[in-house]
Structure formats: C-alpha cells, structure tokens
Motif scaffolding. Structure first.
Motif, mmCIF file in Angstrom:
data_model
loop_
_atom_site.group_PDB
_atom_site.id
_atom_site.type_symbol
_atom_site.label_atom_id
_atom_site.label_comp_id
_atom_site.label_asym_id
_atom_site.label_seq_id
_atom_site.Cartn_x
_atom_site.Cartn_y
_atom_site.Cartn_z
ATOM 1 N N GLU A 169 36.491 65.648 52.474
ATOM 2 C CA GLU A 169 36.978 65.155 51.185
ATOM 3 C C GLU A 169 35.836 64.650 50.305
ATOM 4 O OE1 GLU A 169 39.881 62.152 51.803
ATOM 5 O OE2 GLU A 169 41.316 63.513 52.723
ATOM 6 N N VAL A 170 34.979 63.844 50.904
ATOM 7 C CA VAL A 170 33.898 63.244 50.126
ATOM 8 C C VAL A 170 32.950 64.316 49.614
ATOM 9 C CG1 VAL A 170 31.909 61.702 50.204
ATOM 10 C CG2 VAL A 170 34.020 61.047 51.329
ATOM 11 N N LEU A 171 32.620 65.260 50.476
ATOM 12 C CA LEU A 171 31.735 66.336 50.040
ATOM 13 C C LEU A 171 32.333 67.055 48.841
ATOM 14 C CD1 LEU A 171 30.506 67.842 53.432
ATOM 15 C CD2 LEU A 171 29.178 66.591 51.742
ATOM 16 N N ARG A 172 33.621 67.301 48.913
ATOM 17 C CA ARG A 172 34.293 67.961 47.805
ATOM 18 C C ARG A 172 34.207 67.090 46.553
ATOM 19 N NH1 ARG A 172 38.891 70.259 50.901
ATOM 20 N NH2 ARG A 172 38.013 72.320 51.239
ATOM 21 N N ALA A 173 34.380 65.770 46.745
ATOM 22 C CA ALA A 173 34.383 64.854 45.606
ATOM 23 C C ALA A 173 33.027 64.826 44.894
ATOM 24 C CB ALA A 173 34.763 63.446 46.060
ATOM 25 N N VAL A 174 31.944 64.944 45.661
ATOM 26 C CA VAL A 174 30.624 64.892 45.030
ATOM 27 C C VAL A 174 30.122 66.284 44.663
ATOM 28 C CG1 VAL A 174 29.991 62.764 46.215
ATOM 29 C CG2 VAL A 174 29.418 64.956 47.251
ATOM 30 N N GLY A 175 30.995 67.276 44.779
ATOM 31 C CA GLY A 175 30.657 68.598 44.268
ATOM 32 C C GLY A 175 29.960 69.518 45.254
ATOM 33 N N ILE A 176 29.904 69.101 46.528
ATOM 34 C CA ILE A 176 29.324 69.978 47.543
ATOM 35 C C ILE A 176 30.446 70.694 48.275
ATOM 36 C CG2 ILE A 176 27.866 70.095 49.590
ATOM 37 C CD1 ILE A 176 26.601 67.457 48.770
ATOM 38 N N GLU A 177 30.464 72.001 48.166
ATOM 39 C CA GLU A 177 31.548 72.713 48.857
ATOM 40 C C GLU A 177 31.280 72.624 50.359
ATOM 41 O OE1 GLU A 177 35.115 74.102 49.230
ATOM 42 O OE2 GLU A 177 34.168 73.275 47.454
ATOM 43 N N PRO A 178 32.226 72.028 51.102
ATOM 44 C CA PRO A 178 31.963 71.621 52.486
ATOM 45 C C PRO A 178 31.656 72.772 53.445
ATOM 46 C CG PRO A 178 34.236 71.136 51.818
ATOM 47 C CD PRO A 178 33.532 71.659 50.628
ATOM 48 N N SER A 179 32.270 73.898 53.305
ATOM 49 C CA SER A 179 32.184 74.953 54.300
ATOM 50 C C SER A 179 32.661 74.422 55.628
ATOM 51 C CB SER A 179 30.750 75.494 54.440
ATOM 52 O OG SER A 179 29.988 74.660 55.287
ATOM 53 N N LEU A 180 32.939 75.295 56.536
ATOM 54 C CA LEU A 180 33.497 74.848 57.802
ATOM 55 C C LEU A 180 32.443 74.236 58.720
ATOM 56 C CD1 LEU A 180 36.270 77.331 58.945
ATOM 57 C CD2 LEU A 180 36.437 74.936 58.326
#
Lengths: 200, 200
Positions: A169-180
């Motif tokens: 979630e946090v990665l998504r929030a800061v604009g980093i697409e998390p990937s698996l």
DNA sequence: CCCTATCTCTACCACTTGGTAAGGAAAGGG
DNA sequence: CCCTTTCCTTACCAAGTGGTAGAGATAGGG
C-alpha cells in the motif's frame, strides 16, 4: 427442506459489493444508498435481505471468514506433515492478502470497530485456530518442531502478512509500483524465520 | 510579529482530542458534536478554530507529522554515523508506535481516506525522507552500507513497525495481554535483519 | 473608560443517514 | 386459474451530520 432455491442472485451480489466497499472505503464511509446505486437496485432491496446495516456487516464477515478458512483447509490438505504444511499455509495467506486486499481491509475494519463485531470474527475463526494449534502441538509432541506457544506463532504470522500488505500500500501511495517481488521477498523471509524458529 | 499570543488553549485541546478520536475510532466515526462534548465545549467553538472537519483533520495530520519528524530528528542527533544511527531510528519508531498507538491509527486512517489527505501526509514527511535517504546514500558511498534503494528500505522499516503494532492489537483482541516482550523481540529481529541487509 | 479583537455561545438549516410501512409485480405449485 | 411466496418497489420519517449567521461576553490597549 432446509431452504428453497432463490429466484434471484441479488443477495449474493449485495454481499460481494458490501465486502468490496467495507474493505476498501470502510464501514462508516459506505452508505446503503451508494451500495444500492452500484448494484442498480433500491436501498430497501438491500434491507429486504439484511434487516440492518450491522447485520449486513455480520453476514459479510461470516462469509469472508468461512471463505478464508476453507481456502486454508484446502491448502493444508495437499501437503504432508512437518514444515511443508507450514510453508503451504504461509503461501496461501500471502496469496489471499495480495490478490484480495479488500479481505485484509475488512479485517482491519473489524478490529477498528471493536468488541461486538470483532469477537464475532474471532469466534468464526476459532475452529481454524483450534485445528492449527492442534497440528502445531502434535508436531511439537512428535519432536519435529521446537516447543513454543502456537497461538503466539499464529499471531506473528498474521502480523507479518499485514506488514507485507502495508508495504504494498505504502509503495503505491508514494508512486512506486510495488511489483510482486517485495511481497515474495517478505514471504521468503518469514518462511526462513519460521523454519529456524521451529527447528527442534 | 507572526502571531498574537492566544488567550485560550482551546485550539490545542481540540487538536489533542481530535488526534485521539481520529486515531482510535476513525475519522468518519467521530462527529464534531462528540468531540465538543468531550472537551466540554460547543461544536461551533471547534468550527471557530477550524473552518471545517476536513481542515481539522489536515491540522491534526500536519501537527502529528511534525511531531514525529521532530522526535526522529532528535533521536538521530545523538548518535554517531553508521549502524548506531539506524538502530536509534528503529528504536524511536517502535517507541512511538507502542506508546502512542493513536498516531499509528491516524496514519492508517489517512491512507484509507485516500489521495487528498494522503498526499498531504506524504508531503509533510518529504523533508524527513529526504534527510534519511541522503544519510543512507552517504553511508553507501562511504562503503559502510551495502548499496540498495533507500526508499524501499524506509518503507520496509515502516511496514515492519505496522506489523508489530498489529501484533499487539491482535493479542489484545484474543485476550492475551501483550507485554512489551513481543514488540521488543520484533524490534530485535528487525535490527538484526537490517544489520545483515546493510552490511557491505 | 471605551473600543477592538478574541472567544464562545444560541439558534437554525440543508442534507444524508439508517430504518419503517405498505403495496405491487411475478413466478410456481395446487 | 388462483394464491402463496418471493422479490423489489414508492413513500416516508426521526435522528444526526457538517456548516452558517449572528449575537453576547471578556480581556487588554489606547
């Protein structure tokens, strides 16, 4: 005689939509009207199947708990004894957390709403917890696992999963697409940790 | 010249009560009326200081972010370079998470509420993140840390903290009084992990 | 002493919320 | 064909929500 086949699938669709909404936007932030609009139906139709919003939440929680429990039971069945089974459980939990984030959101929501609904959830999971602790204790008795408190172990696994989901979630929030990758890495860390923690 | 000394401490008391309520019961579940009753004041008094409920949330978030940032800055100052500083940061974050659970609850609430407020929070933390990543990169350049993505590292730390806090909550929910041991153990695990992850 | 800025109040409102009452459509078994 | 059950509807409401308008109190500077 237990029930007549329903002529409509509206009830199930309500449950689906409610799970998604409660799990992502939250219980308080979801109004029955919004839910009804999404379903292309009137609010009173929802109240026909579920007498109140709280009972709708109850139903959503019960169904989700049952579903998760079933998935875990299935994943346990296919594996032999010992650590293989543990690894299977961890994999299943991570898979659910990543593919169905609304389920994790629902759990958070329930814990936030407090005692009345939270104790219901705990009750729903009780049989599964019983089975899991029994398995762990049997393995400990057989000398395959180091002795420890099984319930603490389960809580630790769950919390790690929540942490991994938070990471996504946090990665998504800061604009980093998390990937698996990060989730997979987290899973691997947890399995390694558990393996060393459980080794006799 | 920037401001006149206020004759009342009501504004600060509103912020305190709002942080506690938003962080524990949630933003939607907290009404201005309830907040006012808790404070022994009328709802309109709150709206005198904060033009709307959303701007109250903004203020609460800003103040909390500033406070956390200050605490981190302070904890960083006292330590030398290298891993000591990392350990200090981890200790500070865990201490905040355990002693002030409402702050963690607020962060969760903000991430649930989505873009408008979440991006504000991220903006508030940006200077701190900048400092942290700069420090990590400097250490990497000096060869004291293995090279990796600093932002991913920070997210990983935060997520682990959330997981540890979740553990405390769940234990409480199932009737096991957590004691500080599990949080301490989690912290130790994380430090060990980071030490090995950062070793060049 | 007055006057202005600070502060809290009473009174009110438009709107949304979950929930009730009751009626009409439609399918299916007798 | 009727009639019961299932299903969804319109109409309505009491309570609570965030927010506005404006008046009264109080303190401090001139």
């Amino acid at each position: 005689m237990t029930g007549v086949a329903p002529r409509s699938d509206t009830r199930d669709r309500v449950l689906d939509a409610a799970l998604l909404a409660f799990g992502t936007h939250g219980f308080d932030a979801t109004s029955l009207d919004q839910l009804a609009v999404e379903l292309g139906v009137r609010k009173q139709t929802i109240l026909y199947y579920f007498p109140s919003k709280n009972e709708l939440l109850d139903a959503v929680v019960d169904r989700s708990a049952t579903e998760i429990a079933a998935e875990l039971e299935a994943s346990i069945g296919g594996a032999g004894p010992g650590f293989d089974r543990i690894e299977n459980i961890v994999r299943t939990v991570f898979r659910v957390a990543v593919r169905r984030p609304e389920l994790l959101g629902l759990l958070r929501e329930v814990s936030r709403l407090g005692p009345p609904i939270a104790s219901r959830l705990i009750e729903d999971f009780e049989p599964l917890v019983q089975r899991a602790t029994a398995f762990l204790e049997a393995e400990m008795d057989a000398g395959r696992f180091r002795r420890s408190d099984p319930r603490l172990l389960l809580v630790s696994v769950y919390s790690t999963v929540v942490g991994a989901a938070t990471e996504v979630e946090v990665l998504r929030a800061v604009g980093i697409e998390p990937s698996l990758r990060s989730a997979v890495q987290r899973r691997r860390e947890l399995i390694t940790f558990l393996r060393s923690a459980l080794a006799p």
